[in-house]
Design a protein around this motif. Sequence first.
Motif, PDB file in Angstrom:
ATOM      1  N   LEU A  76      36.486  43.569  29.429  1.00 28.00           N
ATOM      2  CA  LEU A  76      36.051  44.783  28.869  1.00 28.00           C
ATOM      3  C   LEU A  76      34.636  45.596  29.803  1.00 28.00           C
ATOM      4  O   LEU A  76      34.790  46.672  29.578  1.00 28.00           O
ATOM      5  N   ASN A  77      34.107  44.963  30.582  1.00 31.52           N
ATOM      6  CA  ASN A  77      32.785  45.331  31.120  1.00 31.52           C
ATOM      7  C   ASN A  77      33.488  46.319  32.305  1.00 31.52           C
ATOM      8  O   ASN A  77      32.767  47.362  32.529  1.00 31.52           O
ATOM      9  N   ASN A  78      34.624  45.841  32.903  1.00 27.98           N
ATOM     10  CA  ASN A  78      35.340  46.930  33.931  1.00 27.98           C
ATOM     11  C   ASN A  78      36.267  47.851  33.695  1.00 27.98           C
ATOM     12  O   ASN A  78      36.336  48.773  34.212  1.00 27.98           O
ATOM     13  N   ASP A  79      36.594  47.749  32.422  1.00 29.44           N
ATOM     14  CA  ASP A  79      37.568  48.945  31.908  1.00 29.44           C
ATOM     15  C   ASP A  79      36.915  50.057  31.739  1.00 29.44           C
ATOM     16  O   ASP A  79      35.750  50.314  31.394  1.00 29.44           O
ATOM     17  N   LEU A 114      43.463  42.810  24.579  1.00 27.87           N
ATOM     18  CA  LEU A 114      42.459  43.335  25.586  1.00 27.87           C
ATOM     19  C   LEU A 114      43.214  43.419  26.948  1.00 27.87           C
ATOM     20  O   LEU A 114      43.029  44.373  27.391  1.00 27.87           O
ATOM     21  N   MET A 115      43.690  42.425  27.391  1.00 26.12           N
ATOM     22  CA  MET A 115      44.351  42.471  28.867  1.00 26.12           C
ATOM     23  C   MET A 115      45.150  43.609  29.007  1.00 26.12           C
ATOM     24  O   MET A 115      45.218  43.981  29.925  1.00 26.12           O
ATOM     25  N   GLU A 116      46.065  43.870  27.960  1.00 26.02           N
ATOM     26  CA  GLU A 116      47.181  44.830  28.302  1.00 26.02           C
ATOM     27  C   GLU A 116      46.569  46.321  28.086  1.00 26.02           C
ATOM     28  O   GLU A 116      47.142  47.123  28.388  1.00 26.02           O
ATOM     29  N   ALA A 117      45.322  46.555  27.666  1.00 29.13           N
ATOM     30  CA  ALA A 117      44.718  47.827  27.545  1.00 29.13           C
ATOM     31  C   ALA A 117      44.606  48.412  28.863  1.00 29.13           C
ATOM     32  O   ALA A 117      43.882  47.556  29.758  1.00 29.13           O
ATOM     33  N   GLU A 118      44.642  49.650  28.943  1.00 26.90           N
ATOM     34  CA  GLU A 118      44.232  50.557  29.972  1.00 26.90           C
ATOM     35  C   GLU A 118      42.880  51.107  30.065  1.00 26.90           C
ATOM     36  O   GLU A 118      42.139  51.519  30.907  1.00 26.90           O
ATOM     37  N   ALA A 119      42.414  51.317  28.741  1.00 30.50           N
ATOM     38  CA  ALA A 119      41.164  52.020  28.319  1.00 30.50           C
ATOM     39  C   ALA A 119      40.410  51.572  26.984  1.00 30.50           C
ATOM     40  O   ALA A 119      41.391  51.213  26.297  1.00 30.50           O
ATOM     41  N   GLN A 120      39.356  51.501  26.765  1.00 32.16           N
ATOM     42  CA  GLN A 120      38.635  51.334  25.394  1.00 32.16           C
ATOM     43  C   GLN A 120      37.977  52.695  24.954  1.00 32.16           C
ATOM     44  O   GLN A 120      37.475  53.376  25.706  1.00 32.16           O
ATOM     45  N   LEU A 121      38.567  53.119  23.596  1.00 30.17           N
ATOM     46  CA  LEU A 121      37.990  54.133  22.996  1.00 30.17           C
ATOM     47  C   LEU A 121      37.483  53.595  21.773  1.00 30.17           C
ATOM     48  O   LEU A 121      37.641  52.906  20.983  1.00 30.17           O
ATOM     49  N   LEU A 122      36.004  53.823  21.636  1.00 25.41           N
ATOM     50  CA  LEU A 122      35.142  53.382  20.738  1.00 25.41           C
ATOM     51  C   LEU A 122      34.206  54.689  20.060  1.00 25.41           C
ATOM     52  O   LEU A 122      33.930  55.427  20.692  1.00 25.41           O
ATOM     53  N   GLY A 123      33.840  54.300  18.771  1.00 24.62           N
ATOM     54  CA  GLY A 123      32.907  55.119  18.281  1.00 24.62           C
ATOM     55  C   GLY A 123      31.477  54.659  18.743  1.00 24.62           C
ATOM     56  O   GLY A 123      31.226  53.595  19.157  1.00 24.62           O
ATOM     57  N   ARG A 124      30.516  55.440  18.369  1.00 23.08           N
ATOM     58  CA  ARG A 124      29.123  55.085  18.927  1.00 23.08           C
ATOM     59  C   ARG A 124      28.662  53.787  18.256  1.00 23.08           C
ATOM     60  O   ARG A 124      28.126  53.170  19.124  1.00 23.08           O
ATOM     61  N   THR A 132      25.441  62.115  19.564  1.00 20.48           N
ATOM     62  CA  THR A 132      24.283  61.753  19.951  1.00 20.48           C
ATOM     63  C   THR A 132      23.828  60.944  21.421  1.00 20.48           C
ATOM     64  O   THR A 132      22.563  61.109  21.862  1.00 20.48           O
ATOM     65  N   LEU A 133      24.995  60.149  21.746  1.00 21.62           N
ATOM     66  CA  LEU A 133      24.900  59.419  22.809  1.00 21.62           C
ATOM     67  C   LEU A 133      24.923  60.534  24.043  1.00 21.62           C
ATOM     68  O   LEU A 133      25.995  61.098  24.140  1.00 21.62           O
ATOM     69  N   THR A 134      24.131  60.626  24.886  1.00 29.24           N
ATOM     70  CA  THR A 134      24.242  61.418  26.206  1.00 29.24           C
ATOM     71  C   THR A 134      24.417  60.765  27.330  1.00 29.24           C
ATOM     72  O   THR A 134      24.856  61.024  28.247  1.00 29.24           O
ATOM     73  N   GLU A 135      23.562  59.416  27.367  1.00 25.49           N
ATOM     74  CA  GLU A 135      23.453  58.910  28.874  1.00 25.49           C
ATOM     75  C   GLU A 135      23.881  57.547  28.582  1.00 25.49           C
ATOM     76  O   GLU A 135      22.859  56.497  28.496  1.00 25.49           O
ATOM     77  N   PRO A 136      25.188  57.101  28.627  1.00 25.19           N
ATOM     78  CA  PRO A 136      25.468  55.599  28.249  1.00 25.19           C
ATOM     79  C   PRO A 136      25.059  54.845  29.673  1.00 25.19           C
ATOM     80  O   PRO A 136      25.243  55.158  30.959  1.00 25.19           O
ATOM     81  N   GLU A 137      24.721  53.673  29.295  1.00 28.80           N
ATOM     82  CA  GLU A 137      24.213  52.718  30.291  1.00 28.80           C
ATOM     83  C   GLU A 137      25.389  51.710  30.830  1.00 28.80           C
ATOM     84  O   GLU A 137      25.309  51.023  31.733  1.00 28.80           O
ATOM     85  N   TRP A 138      26.260  51.576  29.891  1.00 32.85           N
ATOM     86  CA  TRP A 138      27.383  50.508  30.017  1.00 32.85           C
ATOM     87  C   TRP A 138      28.181  51.207  31.079  1.00 32.85           C
ATOM     88  O   TRP A 138      28.696  52.352  31.093  1.00 32.85           O
ATOM     89  N   GLN A 139      28.552  50.424  32.084  1.00 34.44           N
ATOM     90  CA  GLN A 139      29.397  50.888  33.280  1.00 34.44           C
ATOM     91  C   GLN A 139      30.675  51.302  32.891  1.00 34.44           C
ATOM     92  O   GLN A 139      31.304  50.956  31.786  1.00 34.44           O
ATOM     93  N   ASN A 140      31.435  52.252  33.506  1.00 31.50           N
ATOM     94  CA  ASN A 140      32.532  52.804  33.472  1.00 31.50           C
ATOM     95  C   ASN A 140      32.698  53.574  32.035  1.00 31.50           C
ATOM     96  O   ASN A 140      33.832  53.704  31.317  1.00 31.50           O
TER      97      ASN A 140
END
Length: 188
Positions: free
Chosen positions: A79-82, A48-58, A90-98
């Motif tokens: 994870l919260n700041n990445d 996780l620490m080496e990652a620059e970005a997180q890519l996730l399915g819904r 279906t997801l249009t307005e995500p609430e999780w920051q970044n």
Amino acid sequence: MGKLVVTEFVSIDGVFEDPGGAEDYEYGGWTFEYDRGDDGNQFKLDELMEAEAQLLGRVTYEGFAAAWPSREGPFAEKLNNDPKYVVSTTLTEPEWQNTTVISSDVAERISKLKEETDGTVLVAGSGTLVETLLGADLVDELRLMVFPTILGRGRRVFPDGIDRLKFKLASSRTVGPDGVLVQVYERA
């Protein structure tokens, strides 16, 4: 150019469904029956620490977004700041920051994300997305944490229909007292 890394918890027979117990699978939470030890926990933190970005399915994104914003510690903070990218129609307005939603041209947009990222784009869980990524030949590395159980049924991490892709074993080691196996495969 970045590299796209898929990381999965998987059973000996290839099932990765509901390792955390939040999805109504009959064996949900099966990974909690095993102790992956300090080495296994460190492996997950390091990747996780080496990652620059997180890519996730819904589905994975929604599970993470429900859990991590309220937690503390290095794992949660990272994870919260990445920057997070979620693939969803279906997801249009995500609430999780970044968070940025990718709703169309998935393979093209993720290819561009790889080009624009200097480091690792990390994909955890996200079965439908992983199938798409493998089908589009975008996966550079697989990290499998194999738990010593056979579940017998459930969603498999590598479903039928994916064309052949060649990987080479980059590393393999056992972590924790229960014999969890960490396997890292790179594109051949």
